[in-house]
Design a protein around this motif. Sequence first.
Motif, short mmCIF file in Angstrom:
data_model
loop_
_atom_site.label_atom_id
_atom_site.label_comp_id
_atom_site.label_asym_id
_atom_site.label_seq_id
_atom_site.Cartn_x
_atom_site.Cartn_y
_atom_site.Cartn_z
N LEU A 170 8.12 -10.73 3.87
CA LEU A 170 8.30 -12.14 4.54
C LEU A 170 6.90 -12.76 4.28
N SER A 171 5.77 -12.19 4.63
CA SER A 171 4.50 -12.80 4.79
C SER A 171 4.20 -13.15 3.24
N GLU A 172 4.69 -12.59 2.42
CA GLU A 172 4.38 -12.96 0.87
C GLU A 172 4.95 -14.21 0.25
N ILE A 173 5.80 -14.73 0.98
CA ILE A 173 6.63 -15.89 0.71
C ILE A 173 5.41 -17.08 1.03
N PRO A 174 5.11 -17.85 -0.28
CA PRO A 174 4.25 -18.98 0.04
C PRO A 174 4.95 -20.20 1.13
N THR A 175 3.90 -20.64 1.85
CA THR A 175 4.45 -21.54 2.91
C THR A 175 4.87 -22.98 2.40
N GLU A 176 4.19 -23.32 1.24
CA GLU A 176 4.40 -24.43 0.76
C GLU A 176 5.90 -24.51 0.40
N PHE A 223 21.82 -2.16 9.45
CA PHE A 223 21.30 -2.72 8.32
C PHE A 223 20.76 -4.03 8.53
N MET A 224 21.53 -4.98 9.14
CA MET A 224 21.13 -6.38 9.44
C MET A 224 20.03 -6.47 10.62
N VAL A 225 20.14 -5.47 11.59
CA VAL A 225 18.95 -5.60 12.66
C VAL A 225 17.69 -5.87 12.26
N PRO A 226 17.28 -4.70 11.37
CA PRO A 226 15.69 -5.22 11.13
C PRO A 226 15.42 -6.37 10.31
N VAL A 227 16.28 -6.74 9.39
CA VAL A 227 16.10 -8.05 8.85
C VAL A 227 15.90 -9.32 9.74
N LEU A 228 17.06 -9.20 10.67
CA LEU A 228 16.94 -10.33 11.98
C LEU A 228 15.59 -10.52 12.69
N LEU A 229 15.39 -8.94 13.13
CA LEU A 229 14.39 -8.84 13.91
C LEU A 229 12.90 -9.33 13.24
N ALA A 230 13.01 -8.91 11.94
CA ALA A 230 11.59 -9.15 11.21
C ALA A 230 11.51 -10.69 11.08
N LEU A 231 12.48 -11.48 10.74
CA LEU A 231 12.62 -13.00 10.73
C LEU A 231 12.17 -13.67 11.94
N MET A 232 12.65 -13.09 13.10
CA MET A 232 12.38 -13.43 14.34
C MET A 232 10.70 -13.24 14.74
N ILE A 233 10.15 -11.82 14.30
CA ILE A 233 8.94 -11.58 14.78
C ILE A 233 8.04 -12.35 13.78
N HIS A 234 8.55 -12.70 12.53
CA HIS A 234 7.83 -13.60 11.64
C HIS A 234 7.23 -14.93 12.40
N GLU A 235 8.22 -15.48 13.06
CA GLU A 235 8.03 -16.62 13.57
C GLU A 235 7.17 -16.78 14.78
N MET A 236 6.96 -15.73 15.34
CA MET A 236 6.12 -15.66 16.68
C MET A 236 4.76 -16.04 16.43
N ARG A 237 3.95 -16.92 16.97
CA ARG A 237 2.61 -17.33 16.70
C ARG A 237 1.71 -16.40 17.54
N ARG A 238 2.21 -16.04 18.72
CA ARG A 238 1.19 -15.03 19.25
C ARG A 238 2.35 -13.93 19.71
N PHE A 239 1.50 -12.54 20.12
CA PHE A 239 2.16 -11.47 20.26
C PHE A 239 3.03 -10.97 18.94
N LYS A 240 2.63 -11.18 17.85
CA LYS A 240 3.21 -10.71 16.65
C LYS A 240 3.02 -9.46 16.45
N SER A 241 1.86 -8.91 16.67
CA SER A 241 1.34 -7.33 16.34
C SER A 241 1.97 -6.71 17.60
N PHE A 242 2.32 -7.41 18.80
CA PHE A 242 2.56 -6.51 19.85
C PHE A 242 4.07 -6.27 19.38
N PHE A 243 4.99 -7.09 19.15
CA PHE A 243 6.32 -6.95 18.89
C PHE A 243 6.48 -5.82 17.82
#
Lengths: 287, 309
Positions: free
Chosen positions: B194-200, B99-119
Amino acid sequence: MARMDRGVISDIELRTPAGRLIVGVFVVILVLFGAAFIFPFLFAFTAGLKTSTEIFKPGLHLWPENPNWGNYLEAWNRFNMVNMFKNTAIAAIGGAIGQLIVSALAAFSLSRLKPAGKRVIEAILLITLAIPGVAYLVPRYVILANLPIINVSLINQFAGLWIPYAANAMTILILKNSFDQIPKDLYEAAAVDGASDLRMFVSFTLPLSTPILIILGLLGFIGFWGDYLLPLLILRDPALQTISVRLISLTRIFGANLHLAASFIAMLPPAIAAIFLQRYIRGGISF
Amino acid sequence: MTPIEMTTTKDLILPLKRIQWRAQISAYLFLLPALLIFTLVTWLPMLQTVLFSFQTVNLVKPSVWIGFQNYVRMFGNPVFYTTWKNTFEFILLSLLIGFMVPVLLALMIHEMRRFKSFFRTLAYMPALVPIIVALQVWRSIYAPEGGFLNSVLKTVGLTPQLWLQDPDIVKISLVIIMTWIGAGGTILYYLASLSEIPTEIYEAAELDGFSPLQRIWFISLPLVSSRMMILLIMQIIAVSQTFTEPFILTQGGPGTSTMTPVLQIYNIAFLNSDIGLASAWSVSMLVVLAIFSIVYVRLYNRKEEGDRN
């Protein structure tokens, strides 16, 4: 829009040691998990290159000593994979197209034509989403084995797969949602010109929805290509069986190396479909 | 009021009505294929499942009504309780491991500036492959002799395990496969939210001196938590239907340690040809899944309302 690409961590923090450390840890973890996600594919690929004795040799050796590229050719020929591919393609492409046609027609009606009892129809479509198919698999099979009233059996018929594949409430609701976005003015202008419903459907409703139609078609194809239970029940004749069903029954006859080579080949069509899918889906799927 | 005027009004109303009828016919012609197919393969089978569960079903002769006998037989069979106990353990393990694995991985992938779509693609790969093919590969990985996992264990000096033959381990082995298959879809879902959360919000928190991990804990996680509840229920519904993994890899064994309700329904219906009894099992399944589905729909509606406000 200039700052759209910041995440939780800002660009400035990325340049500090602490920010670099966190992102560095993230990258390491992601690479490890990524390796785990892709490992079985690599495993199948390299195991498919081994000899039948090497594959069972104890010890760690992922890459074979002498890659046996001929295994792939042998698996292709001995498993008669051309026939398997043909059957799976007929089932999956037919299923995807059937699903798109049936769903698009229904979605257009629900979106534009205001059928009486629209709410009831939408509600019973939603119910099918809440009840999983396995719960009524048995009567579904009984019906497909002997269609009511006309008494035709769909066992060993591709139609026995196409018909259940065509019934997908999710596709209907997604397409309806997409048709709802098309401006009303277009329909009013077309009505003034005396266009029929069918003409409005074919001449601009479908063309304007091409991206979502392609996405749903590819998702359907990928799903049906890998479907197992229904083809197992419907296609009894080995000459008609799809890859998933046939591979399992061949496990007992051929060596594991040939088997994994064949498995790897069977992964390719959905992988290729996924590459096309990537082009149409930008920024993730939301549902 | 002259008669001439009367006819003109009638002339006006009649064509209007006729056109509406024609519109309805057209609307239903478009709906017809879907209605026919759904009746044939979905609505009618659902109804029949309930009817069959009160019958001895014979495909050649007419069926016989037998009241609750199928249910009596189902509840009298100890395997019924075993399958639900197994399902319960599968759910617990899958929540613990998966259950927690996808949440954590998504949080990490979200922080990637490059290779986001690759992961993202990498994580989704397992879901794209035919499940049978994936299970063939896993069978080789779990093989007791010369399997990849045991080779690794031997190399680092640990005792090899019987991954699919030891009743104490087999459930975990299967849940690892389920997580491997299911994580990608869930990650896509979390990434979208995650991408719906406003960066402000992150900017403001950063100015207030919140560290990145605090921002994840206090901002990202609470905002995706409504989706986490939905995915929790979805995961429970999906795991309750476990079939292919035990069917291909263990046949429900060793013993009955990986026997699941769906596998049992399959065996009863297609090996024993006892369709009435299998339907009683299906109804029990339907009741359990319907409860979870209702919870799911409620949570989903609440989330939709939350999104709108």
